[in-house]
Design an enzyme around this catalytic site. Structure first.
Site, PDB file in Angstrom:
ATOM      1  N   LYS A   1      31.412  38.136  40.252  1.00 27.22           N
ATOM      2  CA  LYS A   1      30.618  37.299  41.168  1.00 27.22           C
ATOM      3  C   LYS A   1      29.474  36.622  40.401  1.00 27.22           C
ATOM      4  O   LYS A   1      29.150  37.031  39.278  1.00 27.22           O
ATOM      5  CB  LYS A   1      30.083  38.161  42.306  1.00 27.22           C
TER       6      LYS A   1
ATOM      7  N   ARG B   1      24.314  47.259  54.575  1.00 29.95           N
ATOM      8  CA  ARG B   1      24.282  45.868  54.135  1.00 29.95           C
ATOM      9  C   ARG B   1      25.517  45.177  54.707  1.00 29.95           C
ATOM     10  O   ARG B   1      25.412  44.295  55.540  1.00 29.95           O
ATOM     11  CB  ARG B   1      24.268  45.833  52.601  1.00 29.95           C
TER      12      ARG B   1
ATOM     13  N   TYR C   1      -1.838  29.529  28.544  1.00 27.56           N
ATOM     14  CA  TYR C   1      -2.392  29.210  29.855  1.00 27.56           C
ATOM     15  C   TYR C   1      -3.181  30.391  30.414  1.00 27.56           C
ATOM     16  O   TYR C   1      -2.734  31.546  30.314  1.00 27.56           O
ATOM     17  CB  TYR C   1      -1.267  28.905  30.840  1.00 27.56           C
TER      18      TYR C   1
ATOM     19  N   MET D   1       6.797  26.743  30.347  1.00 30.78           N
ATOM     20  CA  MET D   1       8.080  26.230  30.824  1.00 30.78           C
ATOM     21  C   MET D   1       9.135  26.255  29.718  1.00 30.78           C
ATOM     22  O   MET D   1      10.277  26.656  29.953  1.00 30.78           O
ATOM     23  CB  MET D   1       7.920  24.806  31.352  1.00 30.78           C
TER      24      MET D   1
HETATM   25  C1  LIG Z   1      28.154  43.734  42.742  1.00 33.41           C
HETATM   26  C2  LIG Z   1      28.996  44.803  43.315  1.00 33.41           C
HETATM   27  C3  LIG Z   1      29.677  45.700  42.463  1.00 33.41           C
HETATM   28  C4  LIG Z   1      29.434  45.776  40.975  1.00 33.41           C
HETATM   29  O1  LIG Z   1      28.220  46.474  40.764  1.00 33.41           O
HETATM   30  P1  LIG Z   1      27.699  46.843  39.279  1.00 33.41           P
HETATM   31  O2  LIG Z   1      26.517  47.707  39.544  1.00 33.41           O
HETATM   32  O3  LIG Z   1      27.347  45.555  38.629  1.00 33.41           O
HETATM   33  O4  LIG Z   1      28.803  47.541  38.588  1.00 33.41           O
HETATM   34  C5  LIG Z   1      30.574  46.594  43.033  1.00 33.41           C
HETATM   35  N1  LIG Z   1      30.767  46.625  44.380  1.00 33.41           N
HETATM   36  C6  LIG Z   1      30.098  45.806  45.235  1.00 33.41           C
HETATM   37  C7  LIG Z   1      30.347  45.891  46.696  1.00 33.41           C
HETATM   38  C8  LIG Z   1      29.187  44.877  44.725  1.00 33.41           C
HETATM   39  O5  LIG Z   1      28.526  44.075  45.568  1.00 33.41           O
END
Ligand SMILES: *Cc1c(COP(=O)(O)O)cnc(C)c1O
Length: 385
Positions: free
Chosen positions: A49, A148, A270, A318
């Site tokens: 992802k 979630r 800065y 930046m």
């Molecule tokens: C992102 C995600 C993972 C992978 O998690 P990592 O900690 O990066 O291995 C696995 N399962 C779900 C549901 C996720 O959202």
């Protein structure tokens, strides 16, 4: 989104931009194989992802496929469509599941939806029972404590009492997600595993998955039929506080544009937030928050210069940052010299911690904004961290 091109590390091109993020595809493949061997006969999937955690799905997904991965997870339908183009024969699951009007696209691209609530189940069931023809199997997400996504305990109970609500849907997997897997001693892990095992018991046998990267290292009870690592593939430490078993995949370098002597008491950058008392030397590096190198590194980050760890002083600008290189040999800090912001003596996890964040956020921030350079599988050997 434009593809992460070109893979060349031609010096002139590199000079055109600030941060150079080198992604070692051999190390990525080695990490996949390490996890796969560890959990066999369970399947090792790969989570790709968010553009493969910022590292560029166009290059990362095919490399994982070549390493033997045949099951991939993305977050959204869009990401799924991209992944399908890159991975013609692979199984691709979509965490967010189908919203209304989307099942047709899932079907067309042979994407496996993760069904997260009764509405998604209903949406998918409606589609499966229309004249769509053969539909792909689905995965069912059972919530064991994240709150979630995923079906609550009550919703699973109702589903068990009304199996017709799943009629026409083939459930290939049930899954859940751990909230505290980075903390091996956290009792929540065992509680969630138990809850998940109870929940999936309610609805009859199906293959199961609960472990993300850190979950894999909680023990074989968490491997079940399939693991879903993301960050560990990309070199993040799945066992915080213990040595990192994964190979280093990313390196972030920046080029020194100027090195200056300081002979009297002065301030840097800065807001004049850092005071330096001379004599000393400051190196100004062409990397800043526009490259995804977070402003939170101001006065807390580190770089590795010729194997010596040096502090970032003053605020991140930046497109520039400043290092105190008083302790480094001058020939290593001339304009044009490269320093490591991740790599050398600075690990990905240590860098992220210095900015008060985690490797996941740092990678996704850098990946979008830095220049990405790839080392192909044949080019390099995986380097342990
Ligand atoms: C992102 C995600 C993972 C992978 O998690 P990592 O900690 O990066 O291995 C696995 N399962 C779900 C549901 C996720 O959202």
């Amino acid at each position: 989104m434009s593809p992460a091109e070109p893979p060349s590390s031609n010096g002139a091109e590199v000079a055109a931009r600030g941060g150079i993020l080198t992604i070692d595809l051999a190390a990525l493949s080695a990490n996949f194989r390490l996890l796969k061997d560890r959990v066999s006969p369970a399947i090792c999937a790969a989570v790709i992802k968010a553009d493969a955690y910022g590292l560029g799905v166009e290059r990362v997904a095919p490399a994982l496929r070549r390493a033997g991965c045949d099951t991939f997870f993305v977050a959204t339908l869009d990401e799924g469509i991209t992944a399908r183009r890159l991975l013609p024969g692979a199984r691709i699951l979509v965490f967010h599941g189908p919203m209304q009007g989307e099942p047709e696209a899932f079907h067309r691209h042979r994407l496996i939806p993760v069904l997260n609530d009764p509405a998604q189940i209903e949406t998918w069931r409606g589609f499966c029972n229309s004249d769509a023809g053969e539909t792909p199997p689905a995965a069912l997400h059972l919530d064991s404590g994240m709150n979630r996504l995923g079906l609550s305990h009550d919703q699973v109970e109702r589903l068990a009492a009304h199996p017709d609500r799943l009629s026409g849907i083939e459930i290939g997997y049930v899954m859940s997600h751990l909230a505290c897997s980075e903390e091996a001693d956290n009792p929540m892990n065992a509680v969630q595993l138990q809850r998940f095992n109870d929940l999936r018991g309610m609805r009859g046998p199906a293959k199961a998955s609960i472990a993300n990267s850190s979950g894999i290292f909680l023990g074989p009870a968490y491997h079940l039929d399939l693991i879903r690592p993301g960050i560990a593939l990309y070199g993040g430490n799945p066992t915080p506080g213990r040595p990192n078993p994964m190979a280093q995949v990313v390196r972030l370098q920046g080029k020194i544009v100027q090195c200056r002597r300081v002979d009297t008491d002065m301030t840097v950058g800065y807001g004049a937030t850092h005071k330096i008392s001379g004599p000393g030397r400051l190196a100004t590096v062409a990397v800043g928050y526009a490259d995804g190198y977070l402003r939170a590194f101001s006065n807390t980050g580190f770089a590795s210069v010729g194997g010596i760890t040096v502090p970032i002083v003053g605020r991140i600008s930046m497109d520039l940052l400043t290092l105190d290189v008083s302790n480094v040999a001058p020939e290593l800090t001339r304009p044009g010299c490269l320093v490591d912001l991740i790599g050398g003596s600075v690990s990905l996890d240590a860098a992220a911690a210095a900015a008060g964040t985690i490797s996941y956020e740092l990678l996704t921030s850098l990946g979008v904004k830095s220049r990405r350079v790839y080392l192909s599988e044949s080019f390099s050997k995986a380097v342990p961290q």
